[in-house]
Design an enzyme around this catalytic site. Structure first.
Site, PDB file in Angstrom:
ATOM      1  CD  GLU A 175       2.451   8.414   0.159  1.00  8.09           C
ATOM      2  OE1 GLU A 175       2.525   7.256   0.626  1.00  8.09           O
ATOM      3  OE2 GLU A 175       1.646   9.261   0.582  1.00  8.09           O
ATOM      4  CD  GLU A 232      -1.398   0.052   3.663  1.00  5.06           C
ATOM      5  OE1 GLU A 232      -2.372   0.794   3.441  1.00  5.06           O
ATOM      6  OE2 GLU A 232      -1.218  -0.521   4.745  1.00  5.06           O
TER       7      GLU A 232
END
Length: 651
Positions: free
Chosen positions: A460, A451
Site C-alpha cells: 500500500e 499505519e
C-alpha cells in the site's frame, strides 16, 4: 439428522452412507434417513448391466435397469438425499475393447440419468491401472455440457513410501503409485474443471502429515471412511486412531462431508446402543438401530467434541477464499465502512500503543517528563484511532505530547475535527488536511506514526509515503513502524485457481488478491522477500527490489501442485513490539489484514526432492508501483505482470 450446529453452518455437518444397489429407492432412503444419515451414496443402475449384452445394443434403444423412475421419490429428495454412485466395473482404459466401449456407454447413460434427476453429485469410480487418459477424456467431454452437478472422482488416500528411492515412484506398479498423482493426472487432462472434485477413500493406514496436508488445497467434497478403518474401544464400540481423529476434525473444518461405507465389523449389541463414555447422549435414544449407527454416532461424537469457532473466525467466515482487490488508500479515499471495520481491531491499536509508550520512555527521561513536550505526527490519521492510541500512551507514561494528525481524505478530516472537539483535544492535536508528501511541517517531529502497511507489507506504498514524510522527522527521530518484511510461501489452492481462471483473461492471473485463505495447502515454510526500514538515511534511496527464493518441499509430502504464492508481512513497530500476519509469528486475534495471493497462470507440479525456484520484483515508475513474479524451477513460467500491465498501485 445433521451431526450438529456450528457457527459456519458448513456441509460437513451432513453425513452420508454408501449403499448397495436396490431398485426400490424409496426403501433405501427411508431405511437410511430414518437410521440417522442425511444422504445416501447409491448406485443408480443394476451392476450386472452391460450394454453389449443387451438385445438393443446395436440399435441404441436400450432402457438401462435404473433404480426406479424419477417419480418414485420427490425432486427435492433426489437433489438433497441422493449422490449417484457410477458403476464400479467401468474401465475406459481397459485393453478389452468391448469393456472399454461398454464403459463409455454406461458412464454417459448414468450421468445423463443423474443429471435428469437433478442430483447434486455423482461418485465416479477410481481410475484403474497406470493410465487414465481415455477415462479422463470421456469425463472431460461430459463436463463440457453438464448442468451444475459435481462429479466426485473416488481416490484412495494412500501414498507409497518412496523415501528409500529418493522420490522416484515405481509407476509400473499401481499399488505403489501416489494416489495424489493419479488425481493430478486426471484433473490436468480435464483442464482443472471446477465441477470435478474428489471423494477421498480413508483407509486403515494414513500417509505422513505433510502428504495428508496436500489434500486440503484440493477440491475434496467427501471423505469415505470404511468400517474396517475403525478400531474397537474397551466397551466394544467403534473408534478411530488419534491420527484418524485429527484428520476427521480437519475434514469438518474444511466443510468435507463424511460418508460411512462397508458392513459392520464390530460385534455390537443388537437393538438399542448403550450409552458409552466415549459418546454424547444427544442422539442416543430408544430407537431401533441402523446397522451402521454406532459408526455414525462416533462421527457425531468427534463433531461435537470440536472447539467452537472463535469470534474472530466467525467474523471472517464470509471472507473465506473470497478474492478481493487490495485497497489503494493512497490513490483512493477510503469509505466510512472500511474505516469502521479496521477501527474494531483493538489488538492492532494496543500494539501501537505499546510501541509508542516505549518510544516515549526512551525519548524522554522521568526527570524531563514534565518539562519537555514530544512532537508526534500521525501521518495517514484516518478517523483518529492512532491519535487516540498516541494520547493513551502519553497518559500511560506521564509524557507530554503535541500531536499533528495529517490526513489527505477530506471526508475523514470532518470526523477528525468532530473527534478532537468531543474529546477536548483542541490544545493538544492539530489537524492537517494534506497529503503527507506535500505538507510543509511547522516543526520537526520526534516520533512519526503511521499505519500504511498492506497484506504484503509495502503493497500500500508505505515506503513511498514515509520517504515523503521523512523530511519532517528529526535526525534522531523514531518511526513507528521502524521496519517491515514481506514473506511468501507456495500453496495449493484449487478453489482460488479456478475462481481466477473463471474470468478467462490474462489480467486476473496477473493480479494479486487479498484473501482469507481456507481451502489451501501450505507446501513449505515462508521465506522473506523485501525489507524496508524507517527512517531511511541512506543517500541513494531506491524502493525497487528483487529477490530469488528457493523452496524445498518436505520430501515426505510427495508431488505437489503449486497454484500460486501466499504473501504475508511482519513489522517491527518499535524495538521488540511487532505486528504481523506471517503464520509462525502472527499477532493473535488481529483481523485487519488477510494474506495476499499471487496466482500462477499455469500451475507448476513439483516432484519430491525437486527445488522450486521463484523470482519476485518490486518495480517503481513515475505514477505507479507494481510486482512481477515468475517460477524458473522445476519448469519456467512466464514473468507475470510485466511492466505492471495488469496490476499496479497508484502513487
Amino acid at each position: 439428522m445433521p451431526l450438529g450446529e456450528r457457527g459456519d453452518k458448513s456441509d460437513s455437518r451432513y453425513s452420508g452412507v454408501e449403499t448397495e444397489f436396490n431398485d426400490d429407492m424409496p426403501q433405501i432412503l427411508s431405511f437410511n434417513i430414518d437410521g440417522g444419515f442425511d444422504f445416501v451414496v447409491s448406485p443408480l443402475i443394476d451392476p450386472s448391466y452391460r450394454p453389449s449384452l443387451s438385445d438393443s445394443y446395436n440399435n441404441g434403444h436400450v432402457i438401462p435397469p435404473f433404480a426406479g423412475s424419477d417419480l418414485v421419490v420427490s425432486p427435492s429428495q433426489w437433489s438433497s438425499r441422493v449422490v449417484g454412485k457410477i458403476s464400479s466395473w467401468i474401465d475406459l482404459d481397459s485393453e478389452d475393447q468391448i469393456l472399454q466401449k461398454d464403459s463409455e456407454i454406461a458412464l454417459k447413460q448414468e450421468i445423463a440419468w443423474a443429471s435428469h434427476l437433478s442430483l447434486q453429485a455423482c461418485l465416479l469410480p477410481t481410475p484403474k491401472g497406470s493410465s487414465c487418459a481415455n477415462y479422463a477424456r470421456c469425463v472431460n467431454q461430459i463436463l463440457q455440457n453438464l448442468n451444475n452437478m459435481q462429479l466426485w472422482l473416488r481416490i484412495p488416500l494412500e501414498k507409497c513410501d518412496d523415501d528409500a528411492t529418493n522420490g522416484v515412484s515405481d509407476h509400473s506398479n499401481r499399488g505403489q503409485i501416489d494416489s495424489w498423482e493419479t488425481w493430478n493426472h486426471f484433473r490436468l487432462l480435464c483442464e482443472h474443471h471446477n465441477q470435478l472434485s474428489i471423494g477421498l477413500d480413508v483407509l486403515c493406514s494414513l500417509p505422513s502429515a505433510n502428504s495428508l496436508g496436500r489434500w486440503f488445497g484440493e477440491p475434496v467434497r467427501a471423505a469415505i471412511i470404511h468400517t474396517n478403518s475403525f478400531l474397537t474401544n474397551t466397551r466394544g464400540y467403534p473408534c478411530l486412531s488419534k491420527r484418524h481423529q485429527k484428520l476427521m476434525t480437519r475434514f469438518f473444518n474444511h466443510s468435507i462431508q463424511i460418508v460411512v461405507s462397508g458392513a459392520p465389523v464390530h460385534n455390537l449389541p443388537t437393538g438399542v446402543l448403550e450409552l458409552d463414555a466415549n459418546h454424547t447422549d444427544n442422539h442416543i435414544d430408544s430407537i431401533q438401530r441402523h446397522p451402521l449407527r454406532a459408526y455414525l454416532d462416533y462421527v457425531a461424537y468427534l463433531y461435537y467434541k470440536m472447539e467452537p469457532l472463535p469470534d474472530q473466525e466467525r467474523f471472517e467466515l464470509g471472507y473465506r477464499d473470497f478474492l478481493q482487490s487490495p485497497l489503494q488508500p493512497l490513490m483512493d479515499n477510503l469509505e466510512a465502512q472500511t474505516y469502521e471495520t479496521f477501527e474494531k481491531d483493538t489488538v492492532k491499536y494496543l500494539q501501537y500503543q505499546r510501541a509508542i509508550s516505549k518510544a516515549l520512555l526512551d525519548r524522554i527521561s522521568d526527570e524531563d517528563a514534565s518539562k519537555i513536550t514530544t512532537v508526534l505526527m500521525v501521518v495517514g490519521a484516518g478517523r483518529g484511532p492512532l491519535v487516540r492510541a498516541s494520547l493513551q500512551a502519553a497518559e500511560e507514561t506521564g509524557r507530554k505530547l503535541r500531536v499533528y494528525a495529517v490526513e489527505k481524505n477530506p471526508n475523514a478530516i470532518v470526523t477528525l475535527h468532530s473527534l478532537v472537539k468531543m474529546e477536548g483535544w483542541e490544545n493538544i492535536v492539530t489537524i492537517v488536511s494534506s497529503d503527507m508528501r506535500c505538507w510543509d511541517a511547522p516543526e520537526k517531529a520526534d516520533i512519526l506514526v503511521s499505519e500504511l502497511l498492506g497484506s504484503f507489507g509495502d503493497n500500500e506504498l508505505s515506503p513511498e509515503c514515509l520517504d515523503g514524510a521523512q523530511r519532517f522527522l528529526k535526525q534522531d527521530g523514531i518511526s513507528v513502524p521502524s521496519s517491515y518484511t514481506s514473506f511468501i510461501q507456495p500453496v495449493t489452492t484449487s478453489k482460488l485457481y479456478n475462481d481466477v481462471k473463471s474470468y478467462k483473461d490474462l489480467v486476473h492471473f496477473e493480479t494479486a488478491y487479498v484473501v482469507k485463505l481456507h481451502h489451501v495447502a501450505r507446501l513449505a515454510p515462508t521465506q522473506p522477500v523485501f525489507t524496508f526500514t524507517h527512517p531511511d538515511n541512506s543517500t541513494t534511496k531506491c524502493n525497487q527490489r528483487y529477490k530469488k527464493i528457493q523452496f524445498e518441499i518436505p520430501h515426505d509430502t510427495g508431488a505437489v501442485m503449486v497454484h500460486g504464492f501466499a504473501g504475508y508481512f511482519d513489522s517491527m513497530l518499535y524495538k521488540d513490539v511487532h505486528l504481523g500476519i506471517e503464520p509462525s509469528t502472527a499477532t493473535p486475534n488481529m483481523f485487519s489484514w488477510f494474506p495476499i495471493f499471487f496466482p500462477l497462470r499455469t500451475p507448476v507440479c513439483v516432484q519430491p526432492g525437486a527445488p522450486l525456484e521463484v523470482h519476485f520484483w518490486r518495480r517503481c515508475g513515475s505514477s505507479k508501483v507494481w510486482y512481477e513474479w515468475c517460477v524458473t524451477k522445476p519448469t519456467a513460467s512466464p514473468v507475470h505482470n510485466s511492466n505492471g500491465r495488469s496490476y499496479w498501485v497508484g502513487l
